[in-house]
Design a protein around this motif. Structure first.
Motif, mmCIF file in Angstrom:
data_model
loop_
_atom_site.group_PDB
_atom_site.id
_atom_site.type_symbol
_atom_site.label_atom_id
_atom_site.label_comp_id
_atom_site.label_asym_id
_atom_site.label_seq_id
_atom_site.Cartn_x
_atom_site.Cartn_y
_atom_site.Cartn_z
ATOM 1 N N ILE A 22 -60.249 -9.333 3.883
ATOM 2 C CA ILE A 22 -60.828 -10.028 5.034
ATOM 3 C C ILE A 22 -60.722 -11.550 4.881
ATOM 4 C CG2 ILE A 22 -63.010 -10.473 6.244
ATOM 5 C CD1 ILE A 22 -63.644 -7.425 5.645
ATOM 6 N N LYS A 23 -60.973 -12.061 3.683
ATOM 7 C CA LYS A 23 -60.966 -13.523 3.495
ATOM 8 C C LYS A 23 -59.570 -14.105 3.302
ATOM 9 C CE LYS A 23 -65.578 -14.510 2.070
ATOM 10 N NZ LYS A 23 -66.106 -15.839 2.097
ATOM 11 N N SER A 24 -58.719 -13.399 2.538
ATOM 12 C CA SER A 24 -57.402 -13.978 2.240
ATOM 13 C C SER A 24 -56.253 -13.272 2.945
ATOM 14 C CB SER A 24 -57.157 -13.969 0.727
ATOM 15 O OG SER A 24 -57.055 -12.639 0.251
ATOM 16 N N GLY A 25 -56.516 -12.084 3.498
ATOM 17 C CA GLY A 25 -55.468 -11.368 4.225
ATOM 18 C C GLY A 25 -54.561 -10.515 3.366
ATOM 19 N N PHE A 26 -54.867 -10.429 2.064
ATOM 20 C CA PHE A 26 -54.029 -9.617 1.172
ATOM 21 C C PHE A 26 -54.820 -9.189 -0.053
ATOM 22 C CE2 PHE A 26 -53.740 -13.718 -0.850
ATOM 23 C CZ PHE A 26 -53.659 -13.422 -2.191
ATOM 24 N N ILE A 27 -54.242 -8.226 -0.777
ATOM 25 C CA ILE A 27 -54.693 -7.891 -2.124
ATOM 26 C C ILE A 27 -53.463 -7.776 -3.009
ATOM 27 C CG2 ILE A 27 -56.853 -6.733 -1.514
ATOM 28 C CD1 ILE A 27 -55.408 -4.042 -1.835
ATOM 29 N N SER A 28 -53.682 -7.922 -4.290
ATOM 30 C CA SER A 28 -52.637 -7.673 -5.289
ATOM 31 C C SER A 28 -52.861 -6.258 -5.809
ATOM 32 C CB SER A 28 -52.743 -8.677 -6.438
ATOM 33 O OG SER A 28 -52.571 -9.994 -5.975
ATOM 34 N N TRP A 29 -51.807 -5.460 -5.866
ATOM 35 C CA TRP A 29 -51.924 -4.066 -6.306
ATOM 36 C C TRP A 29 -51.004 -3.854 -7.484
ATOM 37 C CZ3 TRP A 29 -55.400 -0.781 -4.083
ATOM 38 C CH2 TRP A 29 -55.371 0.548 -4.534
ATOM 39 N N VAL A 30 -51.548 -3.294 -8.548
ATOM 40 C CA VAL A 30 -50.781 -3.101 -9.779
ATOM 41 C C VAL A 30 -49.432 -2.441 -9.484
ATOM 42 C CG1 VAL A 30 -51.856 -0.896 -10.412
ATOM 43 C CG2 VAL A 30 -50.930 -2.373 -12.181
ATOM 44 N N ASN A 31 -48.425 -2.924 -10.162
ATOM 45 C CA ASN A 31 -47.050 -2.534 -9.898
ATOM 46 C C ASN A 31 -46.657 -1.228 -10.591
ATOM 47 O OD1 ASN A 31 -44.438 -2.730 -8.982
ATOM 48 N ND2 ASN A 31 -44.058 -4.746 -9.833
ATOM 49 N N THR A 32 -47.599 -0.279 -10.740
ATOM 50 C CA THR A 32 -47.264 1.011 -11.335
ATOM 51 C C THR A 32 -47.014 2.072 -10.270
ATOM 52 O OG1 THR A 32 -49.594 1.574 -11.558
ATOM 53 C CG2 THR A 32 -48.519 0.578 -13.482
ATOM 54 N N ALA A 33 -47.379 1.791 -9.032
ATOM 55 C CA ALA A 33 -47.098 2.734 -7.945
ATOM 56 C C ALA A 33 -45.620 2.618 -7.587
ATOM 57 C CB ALA A 33 -47.966 2.405 -6.733
ATOM 58 N N ASN A 34 -45.125 3.606 -6.872
ATOM 59 C CA ASN A 34 -43.723 3.589 -6.475
ATOM 60 C C ASN A 34 -43.530 2.982 -5.091
ATOM 61 O OD1 ASN A 34 -42.592 4.796 -8.813
ATOM 62 N ND2 ASN A 34 -43.427 6.754 -8.148
ATOM 63 N N PHE A 35 -44.365 1.987 -4.755
ATOM 64 C CA PHE A 35 -44.236 1.327 -3.468
ATOM 65 C C PHE A 35 -42.922 0.565 -3.390
ATOM 66 C CE2 PHE A 35 -49.134 0.502 -3.636
ATOM 67 C CZ PHE A 35 -49.390 1.827 -3.320
#
Length: 127
Positions: A22-35
């Protein structure tokens, strides 16, 4: 293959993902998923037990930039950047409703998933 749509578990006991989105418009997500860049990630929130946010993977191999929203020491992993696309505040994505559409909950939340087509189709229909 086109972009995938995922459901992932946002553990609000570790990080205030909602506040970061809500405040910054993003999150950082650990790079272990296969996104992959372009994928959609729906976030199932641990505290409210519902899918609340639709995000999109907009970058990979990023430094963590949401550390201020962590409730514990933020890991300094390499991450994906998930940009806020939409927020849902109704009751059609609560855990009890999602179960009727194939949501398993429990340990199945430990790893982001895209394989439950019935569930993903339902979530997409609400967003």
């Amino acid at each position: 293959m086109g972009n995938r749509e995922w459901i992932a578990f946002a553990n609000e006991k570790k990080c205030n993902h909602a506040k970061s989105l809500i405040k910054s418009g993003f999150i950082s997500w650990v790079n272990t998923a296969n996104f992959k860049v372009g994928d959609i990630v729906y976030l199932f929130m641990s505290n409210t037990r519902n899918v609340r946010f639709k995000t999109q993977v907009v970058a990979d191999n990023c430094k963590r930039e949401d550390s201020e929203y962590w409730l514990e020491q933020a890991p300094m992993d390499i991450t994906f950047r998930l940009k806020l696309v939409a927020e849902y505040s109704g009751d059609q994505l609560n855990e009890s409703v999602l179960i009727k559409h194939g949501f398993k909950g429990g340990r199945s939340l430990q790893t982001p998933s895209y394989k439950n087509e019935n569930l993903m189709d339902y979530i997409k229909s609400i967003f």
